[in-house]
Write a protein that holds these residues in place. Structure first.
Motif, PDB file in Angstrom:
ATOM      1  N   LEU A   1       6.091   9.127  -4.675  1.00  0.00           N
ATOM      2  CA  LEU A   1       5.437  10.007  -5.633  1.00  0.00           C
ATOM      3  C   LEU A   1       6.053   9.894  -7.020  1.00  0.00           C
ATOM      4  O   LEU A   1       7.242   9.596  -7.162  1.00  0.00           O
ATOM      5  CB  LEU A   1       5.523  11.454  -5.153  1.00  0.00           C
ATOM      6  CG  LEU A   1       4.866  11.746  -3.805  1.00  0.00           C
ATOM      7  CD1 LEU A   1       5.056  13.216  -3.438  1.00  0.00           C
ATOM      8  CD2 LEU A   1       3.391  11.390  -3.821  1.00  0.00           C
TER       9      LEU A   1
ATOM     10  N   ARG B   1      -2.046   5.999   0.850  1.00  0.00           N
ATOM     11  CA  ARG B   1      -3.309   6.674   0.523  1.00  0.00           C
ATOM     12  C   ARG B   1      -4.442   5.936   1.210  1.00  0.00           C
ATOM     13  O   ARG B   1      -4.514   4.709   1.167  1.00  0.00           O
ATOM     14  CB  ARG B   1      -3.514   6.661  -0.988  1.00  0.00           C
ATOM     15  CG  ARG B   1      -4.702   7.454  -1.446  1.00  0.00           C
ATOM     16  CD  ARG B   1      -4.723   7.493  -2.954  1.00  0.00           C
ATOM     17  NE  ARG B   1      -5.836   8.276  -3.430  1.00  0.00           N
ATOM     18  CZ  ARG B   1      -6.156   8.416  -4.699  1.00  0.00           C
ATOM     19  NH1 ARG B   1      -5.431   7.810  -5.623  1.00  0.00           N
ATOM     20  NH2 ARG B   1      -7.179   9.147  -5.064  1.00  0.00           N
TER      21      ARG B   1
ATOM     22  N   ARG C   1       0.835  -1.204   0.000  1.00  0.00           N
ATOM     23  CA  ARG C   1       0.000   0.000   0.000  1.00  0.00           C
ATOM     24  C   ARG C   1       0.868   1.252   0.000  1.00  0.00           C
ATOM     25  O   ARG C   1       0.365   2.341  -0.175  1.00  0.00           O
ATOM     26  CB  ARG C   1      -0.887   0.010   1.244  1.00  0.00           C
ATOM     27  CG  ARG C   1      -1.932  -1.076   1.240  1.00  0.00           C
ATOM     28  CD  ARG C   1      -2.835  -0.971   2.423  1.00  0.00           C
ATOM     29  NE  ARG C   1      -3.348   0.396   2.522  1.00  0.00           N
ATOM     30  CZ  ARG C   1      -4.070   0.849   3.512  1.00  0.00           C
ATOM     31  NH1 ARG C   1      -4.384   0.059   4.507  1.00  0.00           N
ATOM     32  NH2 ARG C   1      -4.510   2.092   3.540  1.00  0.00           N
TER      33      ARG C   1
ATOM     34  N   PHE D   1       4.705   7.042   0.823  1.00  0.00           N
ATOM     35  CA  PHE D   1       3.398   7.585   1.148  1.00  0.00           C
ATOM     36  C   PHE D   1       2.390   6.451   1.206  1.00  0.00           C
ATOM     37  O   PHE D   1       2.629   5.364   0.690  1.00  0.00           O
ATOM     38  CB  PHE D   1       2.949   8.578   0.062  1.00  0.00           C
ATOM     39  CG  PHE D   1       3.666   9.891   0.111  1.00  0.00           C
ATOM     40  CD1 PHE D   1       3.060  10.999   0.674  1.00  0.00           C
ATOM     41  CD2 PHE D   1       4.944  10.022  -0.400  1.00  0.00           C
ATOM     42  CE1 PHE D   1       3.718  12.216   0.729  1.00  0.00           C
ATOM     43  CE2 PHE D   1       5.610  11.235  -0.356  1.00  0.00           C
ATOM     44  CZ  PHE D   1       4.998  12.330   0.212  1.00  0.00           C
TER      45      PHE D   1
ATOM     46  N   ASP E   1     -10.502  10.656   0.967  1.00  0.00           N
ATOM     47  CA  ASP E   1      -9.432  10.346   0.015  1.00  0.00           C
ATOM     48  C   ASP E   1      -8.246  11.222   0.394  1.00  0.00           C
ATOM     49  O   ASP E   1      -8.150  12.376  -0.014  1.00  0.00           O
ATOM     50  CB  ASP E   1      -9.879  10.629  -1.411  1.00  0.00           C
ATOM     51  CG  ASP E   1      -8.841  10.198  -2.432  1.00  0.00           C
ATOM     52  OD1 ASP E   1      -7.812   9.601  -2.036  1.00  0.00           O
ATOM     53  OD2 ASP E   1      -9.045  10.461  -3.627  1.00  0.00           O
TER      54      ASP E   1
ATOM     55  N   THR F   1       2.224  11.077   4.318  1.00  0.00           N
ATOM     56  CA  THR F   1       3.635  10.741   4.231  1.00  0.00           C
ATOM     57  C   THR F   1       4.008   9.889   5.436  1.00  0.00           C
ATOM     58  O   THR F   1       3.536  10.135   6.548  1.00  0.00           O
ATOM     59  CB  THR F   1       4.524  11.996   4.182  1.00  0.00           C
ATOM     60  OG1 THR F   1       5.891  11.563   4.148  1.00  0.00           O
ATOM     61  CG2 THR F   1       4.313  12.913   5.364  1.00  0.00           C
TER      62      THR F   1
ATOM     63  N   GLN G   1      -8.570   5.674   1.348  1.00  0.00           N
ATOM     64  CA  GLN G   1      -9.786   6.020   0.635  1.00  0.00           C
ATOM     65  C   GLN G   1     -10.982   5.308   1.249  1.00  0.00           C
ATOM     66  O   GLN G   1     -10.885   4.150   1.642  1.00  0.00           O
ATOM     67  CB  GLN G   1      -9.686   5.606  -0.833  1.00  0.00           C
ATOM     68  CG  GLN G   1      -8.608   6.338  -1.596  1.00  0.00           C
ATOM     69  CD  GLN G   1      -8.466   5.801  -2.989  1.00  0.00           C
ATOM     70  OE1 GLN G   1      -8.142   4.635  -3.178  1.00  0.00           O
ATOM     71  NE2 GLN G   1      -8.712   6.654  -3.980  1.00  0.00           N
TER      72      GLN G   1
ATOM     73  N   TYR H   1       3.904   3.719  -1.359  1.00  0.00           N
ATOM     74  CA  TYR H   1       4.450   4.079  -2.660  1.00  0.00           C
ATOM     75  C   TYR H   1       5.197   5.402  -2.544  1.00  0.00           C
ATOM     76  O   TYR H   1       5.066   6.119  -1.554  1.00  0.00           O
ATOM     77  CB  TYR H   1       3.320   4.218  -3.696  1.00  0.00           C
ATOM     78  CG  TYR H   1       2.306   5.269  -3.317  1.00  0.00           C
ATOM     79  CD1 TYR H   1       2.434   6.575  -3.762  1.00  0.00           C
ATOM     80  CD2 TYR H   1       1.237   4.963  -2.477  1.00  0.00           C
ATOM     81  CE1 TYR H   1       1.523   7.553  -3.390  1.00  0.00           C
ATOM     82  CE2 TYR H   1       0.316   5.925  -2.109  1.00  0.00           C
ATOM     83  CZ  TYR H   1       0.460   7.220  -2.574  1.00  0.00           C
ATOM     84  OH  TYR H   1      -0.442   8.178  -2.195  1.00  0.00           O
TER      85      TYR H   1
ATOM     86  N   GLN I   1      -3.849  11.397   1.378  1.00  0.00           N
ATOM     87  CA  GLN I   1      -2.517  10.823   1.198  1.00  0.00           C
ATOM     88  C   GLN I   1      -1.664  11.264   2.383  1.00  0.00           C
ATOM     89  O   GLN I   1      -1.664  12.433   2.743  1.00  0.00           O
ATOM     90  CB  GLN I   1      -1.953  11.371  -0.105  1.00  0.00           C
ATOM     91  CG  GLN I   1      -0.560  10.953  -0.411  1.00  0.00           C
ATOM     92  CD  GLN I   1      -0.154  11.483  -1.767  1.00  0.00           C
ATOM     93  OE1 GLN I   1      -0.561  10.948  -2.777  1.00  0.00           O
ATOM     94  NE2 GLN I   1       0.635  12.540  -1.792  1.00  0.00           N
TER      95      GLN I   1
END
Length: 84
Positions: A11, A25, A7, A23, A34, A38, A27, A9, A36
């Motif tokens: 940028l 995310r 999960r 990071f 929604d 760090t 949702q 990733y 994001q």
């Protein structure tokens, strides 16, 4: 970025760098969330790409970097609790 086994990733703007911050995310379409976040954890971009490319590669990366994956696991647990 292609679908990966994690999960976490980095940028798109960091794709060509040596190191990047991971990071995550979160949702929830029902509650219209929604966001994001760090992790403030930096990883080697080429290493991370290899690590999330297959289950075996991810298992090897977990063995090699247990502290990193422990922190990522704690972040996931915390986010899951907050979402509930």
């Amino acid at each position: 970025m292609a679908k990966t086994l994690s999960r976490f990733y980095f940028l798109k703007k960091d794709e060509n760098k040596d190191k990047a911050t991971l990071f995550v995310r979160v949702q929830d379409p029902i509650r219209k969330i929604d966001v994001q976040f760090t992790t403030r954890l930096r990883v080697s971009v080429p290493e991370w790409r290899v690590a999330v490319s297959s289950e075996d590669a991810l298992a090897r990366h977990r063995k090699e970097y247990p502290k990193l994956h422990d922190k990522l696991g704690r972040i996931e647990v915390m986010l899951k609790r907050e979402m509930e």
